[in-house]
Design an enzyme around this catalytic site. Structure first.
Site, PDB file in Angstrom:
ATOM      1  N   SER A 106     -17.942  19.997  28.131  1.00 49.42           N
ATOM      2  CA  SER A 106     -17.684  18.563  28.352  1.00 49.42           C
ATOM      3  C   SER A 106     -18.055  17.725  27.129  1.00 49.42           C
ATOM      4  CB  SER A 106     -18.402  18.067  29.605  1.00 49.42           C
ATOM      5  OG  SER A 106     -19.750  18.447  29.615  1.00 49.42           O
ATOM      6  N   HIS A 137     -18.031  25.821  34.031  1.00 50.71           N
ATOM      7  CA  HIS A 137     -18.871  24.711  33.536  1.00 50.71           C
ATOM      8  C   HIS A 137     -19.408  23.975  34.775  1.00 50.71           C
ATOM      9  CE1 HIS A 137     -20.533  21.898  30.825  1.00 50.71           C
ATOM     10  NE2 HIS A 137     -19.486  21.133  30.568  1.00 50.71           N
ATOM     11  N   HIS A 189     -25.837  32.029  30.828  1.00 53.01           N
ATOM     12  CA  HIS A 189     -25.589  30.793  30.081  1.00 53.01           C
ATOM     13  C   HIS A 189     -25.023  31.118  28.707  1.00 53.01           C
ATOM     14  CE1 HIS A 189     -26.252  26.936  28.097  1.00 53.01           C
ATOM     15  NE2 HIS A 189     -26.223  26.436  29.315  1.00 53.01           N
ATOM     16  N   ARG A 233     -34.073  23.358  33.365  1.00 57.72           N
ATOM     17  CA  ARG A 233     -33.589  22.442  34.410  1.00 57.72           C
ATOM     18  C   ARG A 233     -33.663  23.118  35.782  1.00 57.72           C
ATOM     19  NH1 ARG A 233     -27.996  21.333  31.360  1.00 57.72           N
ATOM     20  NH2 ARG A 233     -28.208  23.599  31.308  1.00 57.72           N
ATOM     21  N   ASP A 271     -27.318  25.073  37.555  1.00 55.66           N
ATOM     22  CA  ASP A 271     -26.487  25.006  38.762  1.00 55.66           C
ATOM     23  C   ASP A 271     -27.019  25.879  39.896  1.00 55.66           C
ATOM     24  OD1 ASP A 271     -24.607  23.335  37.454  1.00 55.66           O
ATOM     25  OD2 ASP A 271     -23.830  25.101  36.425  1.00 55.66           O
TER      26      ASP A 271
HETATM   27  C1  MLT Z   1     -24.416  22.122  30.184  1.00 56.05           C
HETATM   28  O1  MLT Z   1     -25.381  21.426  30.491  1.00 56.05           O
HETATM   29  O2  MLT Z   1     -23.368  21.635  29.743  1.00 56.05           O
HETATM   30  C2  MLT Z   1     -24.514  23.575  30.457  1.00 56.05           C
HETATM   31  O3  MLT Z   1     -25.800  24.025  30.190  1.00 56.05           O
HETATM   32  C3  MLT Z   1     -23.439  24.376  29.766  1.00 56.05           C
HETATM   33  C4  MLT Z   1     -23.627  24.579  28.294  1.00 56.05           C
HETATM   34  O4  MLT Z   1     -24.538  24.055  27.683  1.00 56.05           O
HETATM   35  O5  MLT Z   1     -22.791  25.302  27.712  1.00 56.05           O
END
Ligand code: MLT
Length: 379
Positions: free
Chosen positions: A183, A213, A259, A268, A314
């Site tokens: 994103s 994602h 990840h 997190r 997640d």
């Molecule tokens: C994120 O927070 O966007 C996820 O950990 C995915 C990533 O970092 O690739």
């Protein structure tokens, strides 16, 4: 990559130094926004001023709701969310300034205006989508005394102070993770064409909507519920292990584990686990999540080819939301998206302030790819 840092601060450090709504409480997401924008830890007064500023910008024109209403109620909440963000773009200050011929040294100014407004507006749009799909379609107006996380919870329909705390934590920790995730990278890429923050963020949301994602948070709760449906809540370690193998052998992933860059348990995940231990230690799905922490990593390690068998952000968020009554898994990625507006919005302001150029990766011919593979195979 060992962990996550926001402007050099780990998540436990952010929890300690960023202002909270009450002493010892979870950080206010506005504080993180301040930190991301300035590199400095704000005072409570500064955060309160920023909360106020965001409240005054939390205005959503009627045509945004109309654009969302044009979609069937069955449209995925992320599709409705992206549509709402695209409709917000109509008022982009960057676009107006560009049309008037703004000097490039000033690009960051309307980008700042748009990003701040976007961050303020997305909870309202997101709450409308939640209420439209799952409740009565009515959203309470922004409350002038509440912070960003509490207001968002309230607009969704949750008045429990623990949910307000959960939302503050949720929005803070999901906001940013370097520039390389799908994103944030999409946001940068699109904004590098001088597309305004609304256009860039809408593109970013489309990346977030993918199951590898942000959509993984929806998938995790659905998968956990599928475990309960098959073997019940009091699942044994052996039954859980068998279910994990069954999932993997059917060609699927166990959502919430692994990840792209982290090589240990996602911090997190850890802070959400601490929240659960404090507020809902007896929740059966939380206990299942804890059991998965013991069962899944050894299975993934046995499977091989897995660089990181540990749980990510997640793996935990869904059971927390579910416990406090936000049970609609299909909606979860929208919450992630609201939070990510803070990280992406801040990054876009810096992109324009630093004058980052258009992104244009070089392309390669088929022949050069074949030569590369041959060389790699022979070495
Ligand atoms: C994120 O927070 O966007 C996820 O950990 C995915 C990533 O970092 O690739």
């Amino acid at each position: 990559m060992q962990g996550i840092r926001f402007r050099g601060l780990s998540i436990p450090e952010c929890q300690k130094v960023l202002p909270a709504a009450k002493p010892g409480g979870e950080p206010l997401p506005e504080g993180l926004l301040w930190l991301l924008l300035t590199g400095k830890v704000p005072s409570k007064e500064q955060v309160d001023a920023l909360s106020k500023e965001l409240r005054t910008r939390a205005v959503v024109p009627a045509y945004v709701y109309k654009a969302i209403d044009a979609l069937p109620i069955t449209a995925h909440p992320m599709t409705q969310f992206t549509t709402g963000v695209m409709a917000l773009q109509v008022d982009s200050e960057f676009q107006k300034a560009y049309e008037k011929g703004i000097h490039k040294s000033k690009y960051w100014e309307p980008t700042f205006e748009d990003s701040l407004s976007l961050i303020a507006q997305v909870p309202v749009v997101a709450a409308y989508i939640y209420r439209r799909i799952f409740k009565d379609g009515k959203v309470r107006p922004v409350n002038d005394t509440l912070d960003y996380g509490a207001n968002f919870s309230r607009m969704l329909g949750f008045d429990d102070p623990i949910v307000h705390e959960l939302m503050r934590l949720y929005v803070t920790i999901h906001s940013d993770h370097e520039g390389g995730n799908v994103s944030a990278h999409t946001g940068h890429l699109v904004a590098s064409a001088l597309s305004d923050p609304y256009l860039s963020f809408a593109a970013a949301l489309n990346g977030l909507a993918g199951p590898l994602h942000g959509l993984a948070n929806q998938e995790v709760l659905l998968w956990i519920k599928s475990v309960v449906d098959e073997v019940g809540e009091n699942v044994t370690t052996k039954q859980l292990k068998d279910y994990v193998w069954k999932t993997l052998k059917s060609g699927k992933v166990v959502p919430g584990f692994g990840h792209g860059v982290l090589r240990k348990t996602d911090p997190r995940y850890t802070c959400q686990r601490e929240f659960a231990l404090k507020h809902m230690p007896d929740d059966p799905l939380f206990q299942l999540v804890s059991k998965l922490y013991e069962v899944v990593p050894p299975v993934l390690t046995e499977l091989g080819k897995v660089k990181n068998p540990w749980p990510n952000v997640d793996a935990h968020s869904g059971v927390l939301l579910n416990h406090f009554g936000l049970t609609e898994a299909r909606y979860f990625t929208v919450l992630f998206g609201v939070s990510r507006s803070i990280g992406i919005g801040s990054q876009l302001i810096w992109d324009r302030a630093l004058g980052l150029p258009l992104e244009r990766p070089k392309s390669v011919t088929m022949e050069s790819l074949e030569n590369f593979c041959k060389k790699a195979a022979s070495s």
